[in-house]
Design an enzyme around this catalytic site. Structure first.
Site, mmCIF file in Angstrom:
data_model
loop_
_atom_site.group_PDB
_atom_site.id
_atom_site.type_symbol
_atom_site.label_atom_id
_atom_site.label_comp_id
_atom_site.label_asym_id
_atom_site.label_seq_id
_atom_site.Cartn_x
_atom_site.Cartn_y
_atom_site.Cartn_z
ATOM 1 N N CYS A 1 -3.731 6.479 0.855
ATOM 2 C CA CYS A 1 -3.587 5.286 0.023
ATOM 3 C C CYS A 1 -3.339 5.638 -1.447
ATOM 4 O O CYS A 1 -3.538 4.799 -2.337
ATOM 5 C CB CYS A 1 -4.806 4.372 0.153
ATOM 6 S SG CYS A 1 -5.137 3.869 1.863
ATOM 7 N N GLY B 1 -1.788 -4.781 9.226
ATOM 8 C CA GLY B 1 -3.187 -5.155 9.385
ATOM 9 C C GLY B 1 -4.158 -4.072 8.980
ATOM 10 O O GLY B 1 -4.126 -3.596 7.849
ATOM 11 N N ALA C 1 -8.775 1.285 6.535
ATOM 12 C CA ALA C 1 -7.649 0.982 5.641
ATOM 13 C C ALA C 1 -7.039 -0.356 6.036
ATOM 14 O O ALA C 1 -6.980 -0.690 7.229
ATOM 15 C CB ALA C 1 -6.596 2.083 5.717
ATOM 16 N N GLY D 1 0.800 -1.215 0.000
ATOM 17 C CA GLY D 1 0.000 0.000 0.000
ATOM 18 C C GLY D 1 0.832 1.264 0.000
ATOM 19 O O GLY D 1 2.060 1.244 -0.056
ATOM 20 N N HIS E 1 -2.423 7.178 11.042
ATOM 21 C CA HIS E 1 -2.899 6.553 12.274
ATOM 22 C C HIS E 1 -2.913 7.609 13.371
ATOM 23 O O HIS E 1 -2.029 8.477 13.412
ATOM 24 C CB HIS E 1 -1.976 5.419 12.715
ATOM 25 C CG HIS E 1 -1.865 4.301 11.728
ATOM 26 N ND1 HIS E 1 -2.964 3.695 11.159
ATOM 27 C CD2 HIS E 1 -0.786 3.669 11.209
ATOM 28 C CE1 HIS E 1 -2.557 2.737 10.336
ATOM 29 N NE2 HIS E 1 -1.242 2.711 10.341
#
Length: 238
Positions: free
Chosen positions: A181, A163, A144, A79, A84
């Protein structure tokens, strides 16, 4: 017999610590010293750039990033760039994929299905987008997903790391400083935005565990350890 898995709720963890802990867990698994493990946590604000990404999708410079208190890491997952931060449930399932046909694409679909079922429990209709990973509500991404398949040559298979990141109630403005992304045509959303009300993180964690158990047909055992305790147990010093 159903696969077994230990799960640890680590709460707020610096990204670098969690990244190191994942690598320690994978090394243990490759040596046959650790079974399936899931780490649930939140991160302080951070942008991470995967193998398919580049710095051009981070739209602010180092000074502005530091002013906002947002760290930056290049990482080894698939990706592009993502964010986060607090209010986002991050999960790192570190699994022997031999229990799931050693099929990485199927593993991604299972991770998505967990989130789709979790959201359905809140009355949110989520789904997938052709050619993209993650879970979507309309044209906005709510979760995501980016993983790494670590080759386990001894067992002719893979061990997963990295993850998912589910937006429960993060600061969505931080997504505005990146091209999430690498996708320009769609936006991002959160449970709070969709529902129009606050959502308890602990409730989301419990719902995720229930959906994960169901979708992966796995038995979870709750572990009790801090990041430092796991690091010591797994033979690494952070």
């Amino acid at each position: 017999m159903r696969p077994q898995c230990d799960i640890y709720d680590l709460h707020r963890v610096e990204y670098g610590q969690a990244f190191d802990l994942q690598k320690s867990a994978v090394r243990r698994m490759l040596r046959g010293e650790l079974g399936n493990t899931v780490l649930l946590l939140e991160h302080p604000p951070v942008y991470t750039i995967g193998r398919a990404g580049g710095g051009e999708n981070v739209l602010i410079g180092e000074q502005e990033r530091e002013k906002l208190g947002i760290a930056l890491f290049d990482v080894d997952r698939g990706g592009d760039v993502t964010y986060h931060g607090p209010g986002q449930l991050v999960g790192y399932p570190i699994l022997h994929l031999r229990d799931w046909k050693n099929d990485v694409r199927e593993y991604l679909r299972l991770l998505e299905e967990v989130i789709i079922r979790l959201l359905a429990g809140f009355g949110i209709e989520a789904g997938r987008k052709e050619g993209m990973t993650g879970a979507w509500v309309g044209n906005e991404k709510i979760c995501a997903i980016g993983v790494k398949a670590n080759r386990d040559t001894a067992n002719q298979g893979y061990i997963s790391s990295h993850g998912f990141a589910l937006n429960v109630d993060p600061d969505l403005s931080h997504f505005g400083h990146i091209v999430p992304c690498g996708i320009t045509e769609f936006g991002v959303t959160s449970l709070r935005k969709v529902l129009g009300r606050p959502v308890e993180m602990e409730d989301v964690k419990q719902r995720w565990q229930s959906a994960f158990t169901e979708v992966f047909e796995i038995d979870l055992k709750m572990g009790t350890a801090t990041v430092d305790e796991l690091s010591t147990r797994w033979g690494e010093v952070l």
